[in-house]
Design a protein around this motif. Structure first.
Motif, mmCIF file in Angstrom:
data_model
loop_
_atom_site.group_PDB
_atom_site.id
_atom_site.type_symbol
_atom_site.label_atom_id
_atom_site.label_comp_id
_atom_site.label_asym_id
_atom_site.label_seq_id
_atom_site.Cartn_x
_atom_site.Cartn_y
_atom_site.Cartn_z
ATOM 1 N N CYS A 1 0.726 -3.405 -11.541
ATOM 2 C CA CYS A 1 0.461 -1.986 -11.283
ATOM 3 C C CYS A 1 1.744 -1.165 -11.466
ATOM 4 O O CYS A 1 1.725 -0.101 -12.093
ATOM 5 C CB CYS A 1 -0.099 -1.823 -9.875
ATOM 6 S SG CYS A 1 -0.628 -0.135 -9.483
ATOM 7 N N LYS B 1 -9.464 1.035 -10.990
ATOM 8 C CA LYS B 1 -9.708 0.427 -9.677
ATOM 9 C C LYS B 1 -8.436 -0.182 -9.104
ATOM 10 O O LYS B 1 -8.118 0.006 -7.920
ATOM 11 C CB LYS B 1 -10.798 -0.645 -9.804
ATOM 12 C CG LYS B 1 -11.147 -1.319 -8.486
ATOM 13 C CD LYS B 1 -12.242 -2.373 -8.682
ATOM 14 C CE LYS B 1 -12.557 -3.076 -7.369
ATOM 15 N NZ LYS B 1 -13.609 -4.117 -7.565
ATOM 16 N N GLU B 2 -7.689 -0.918 -9.941
ATOM 17 C CA GLU B 2 -6.469 -1.574 -9.471
ATOM 18 C C GLU B 2 -5.386 -0.547 -9.117
ATOM 19 O O GLU B 2 -4.707 -0.679 -8.095
ATOM 20 C CB GLU B 2 -5.941 -2.534 -10.541
ATOM 21 C CG GLU B 2 -6.749 -3.799 -10.702
ATOM 22 C CD GLU B 2 -6.581 -4.739 -9.520
ATOM 23 O OE1 GLU B 2 -5.476 -5.268 -9.332
ATOM 24 O OE2 GLU B 2 -7.555 -4.946 -8.773
ATOM 25 N N LYS C 1 -5.819 2.567 -8.206
ATOM 26 C CA LYS C 1 -6.208 3.290 -6.991
ATOM 27 C C LYS C 1 -6.045 2.423 -5.747
ATOM 28 O O LYS C 1 -5.684 2.912 -4.670
ATOM 29 C CB LYS C 1 -7.646 3.779 -7.113
ATOM 30 C CG LYS C 1 -8.019 4.784 -6.019
ATOM 31 C CD LYS C 1 -9.310 5.512 -6.327
ATOM 32 C CE LYS C 1 -9.576 6.581 -5.262
ATOM 33 N NZ LYS C 1 -10.800 7.357 -5.555
ATOM 34 N N LYS C 2 -6.282 1.117 -5.890
ATOM 35 C CA LYS C 2 -6.121 0.212 -4.755
ATOM 36 C C LYS C 2 -4.698 0.235 -4.212
ATOM 37 O O LYS C 2 -4.475 0.262 -3.004
ATOM 38 C CB LYS C 2 -6.501 -1.214 -5.171
ATOM 39 C CG LYS C 2 -6.246 -2.252 -4.078
ATOM 40 C CD LYS C 2 -6.546 -3.664 -4.566
ATOM 41 C CE LYS C 2 -6.193 -4.691 -3.486
ATOM 42 N NZ LYS C 2 -6.455 -6.091 -3.967
ATOM 43 N N TYR C 3 -3.719 0.230 -5.123
ATOM 44 C CA TYR C 3 -2.323 0.111 -4.687
ATOM 45 C C TYR C 3 -1.612 1.448 -4.526
ATOM 46 O O TYR C 3 -0.554 1.512 -3.899
ATOM 47 C CB TYR C 3 -1.548 -0.792 -5.660
ATOM 48 C CG TYR C 3 -1.994 -2.230 -5.562
ATOM 49 C CD1 TYR C 3 -1.680 -3.002 -4.450
ATOM 50 C CD2 TYR C 3 -2.764 -2.805 -6.562
ATOM 51 C CE1 TYR C 3 -2.113 -4.314 -4.333
ATOM 52 C CE2 TYR C 3 -3.198 -4.122 -6.459
ATOM 53 C CZ TYR C 3 -2.870 -4.868 -5.345
ATOM 54 O OH TYR C 3 -3.304 -6.165 -5.212
ATOM 55 N N GLU D 1 -1.491 -11.746 -5.243
ATOM 56 C CA GLU D 1 -1.339 -10.355 -4.799
ATOM 57 C C GLU D 1 -0.064 -9.745 -5.369
ATOM 58 O O GLU D 1 -0.052 -8.596 -5.821
ATOM 59 C CB GLU D 1 -1.308 -10.315 -3.271
ATOM 60 C CG GLU D 1 -1.146 -8.934 -2.673
ATOM 61 C CD GLU D 1 -2.420 -8.105 -2.686
ATOM 62 O OE1 GLU D 1 -2.393 -6.973 -2.194
ATOM 63 O OE2 GLU D 1 -3.451 -8.585 -3.204
ATOM 64 N N LYS E 1 0.856 -1.183 0.000
ATOM 65 C CA LYS E 1 0.000 0.000 0.000
ATOM 66 C C LYS E 1 0.890 1.230 0.000
ATOM 67 O O LYS E 1 2.078 1.140 0.358
ATOM 68 C CB LYS E 1 -0.920 -0.006 1.222
ATOM 69 C CG LYS E 1 -0.205 -0.180 2.544
ATOM 70 C CD LYS E 1 -1.187 -0.419 3.672
ATOM 71 C CE LYS E 1 -0.456 -0.692 4.990
ATOM 72 N NZ LYS E 1 -1.405 -1.012 6.078
#
Length: 247
Positions: free
Chosen positions: A191, A217-218, A220-222, A184, A61
């Motif tokens: 990304c 989406k991906e 922004k997730k990471y 993961e 993150k």
């Protein structure tokens, strides 16, 4: 801000992604470090005096950090295989955080802040010698990480077939050694592969994403930001985007 990299040559490339140097001379800078699928050994100098030696875990993150003025950093960005064969330890215990090391780790306390080239040469020799004294390296793991970092496989099952290693065993290895699944990790590496395109203004996915919505989406997730926000990169906030920009 000044930044430069040295890429390794030869067999060491299986363990080291690059050596990098960062210098912040004039003002305090806030950066957000983004997940990239690597971990780092970092030596920080404040006003030319060594103040910190640390090992990062793998970031899953975004992480905000503040770099004071008159800071210089020498660092090594490692591929995950280095945890087992160079450090001979798991790093799941420092996932998304850092571990302070003694200043004399790998003789880092013998370097002056202007000796980055010597740092690179000496650490390269140290790693080369360590590799020569290793027991046999599992070829499945060598191939696994080669395929992943080169973007030559998209799924766990595809990798399993390529390296002749069961998905269950691979995931057990990842969870025990790194603290996350192979699936993961593949998402993090995928990304990371978009950062250069985003920095160049390409805000649409090239490969490996179902569609634009999945891509956003991906990312922004990471990263905690949309591709558009990453591209703006106000005040060099996202370091990986800043160093990926064409000079």
């Amino acid at each position: 801000m000044k930044y430069k990299e040295h890429k390794p040559n030869g067999y060491i490339d299986n363990f080291v992604q690059c050596f990098w140097e960062y210098e912040n001379a004039d003002t305090e800078i806030l950066h957000t470090i983004l997940p990239d699928g690597y971990f780092d050994l970092i030596a920080e100098f404040d006003n030319d005096i060594l103040t910190t030696v640390k090992l990062t875990g793998v970031w899953t993150k975004p992480k905000d950090i503040t770099i004071p003025k008159k800071t210089k950093i020498f660092a090594i960005r490692f591929k995950l295989l280095a945890t087992e064969y160079l450090f001979q330890k798991e790093i799941k215990s420092i996932l998304d955080t850092v571990q302070n090391l003694p200043f004399n780790f790998w003789n880092i306390d013998t370097y002056q802040s202007y000796e980055f080239e010597r740092f690179v040469a000496d650490i390269t020799n140290r790693i080369d010698n360590s590799i020569k004294h290793l027991k046999e390296i599992d070829n499945r793991k060598l191939k696994l990480f080669e395929f992943i970092y080169q973007g030559q496989a998209e799924t766990v099952s595809e990798l399993s077939e390529k390296v002749f290693w069961s998905s269950r065993q691979i995931n057990r290895y990842f969870n025990q050694q790194f603290g996350f699944s192979l699936k993961e990790f593949l998402k993090i590496v995928r990304c990371n592969a978009t950062y250069k395109d985003i920095s160049n203004g390409n805000l649409s996915p090239q490969t490996n994403f179902f569609d634009q919505a999945h891509f956003i989406k991906e990312v922004k997730k990471y990263t905690g930001a949309t591709p558009k926000e990453l591209h703006k990169n106000k005040n060099d906030r996202f370091l990986q985007l800043s160093v990926a920009e064409p000079k």
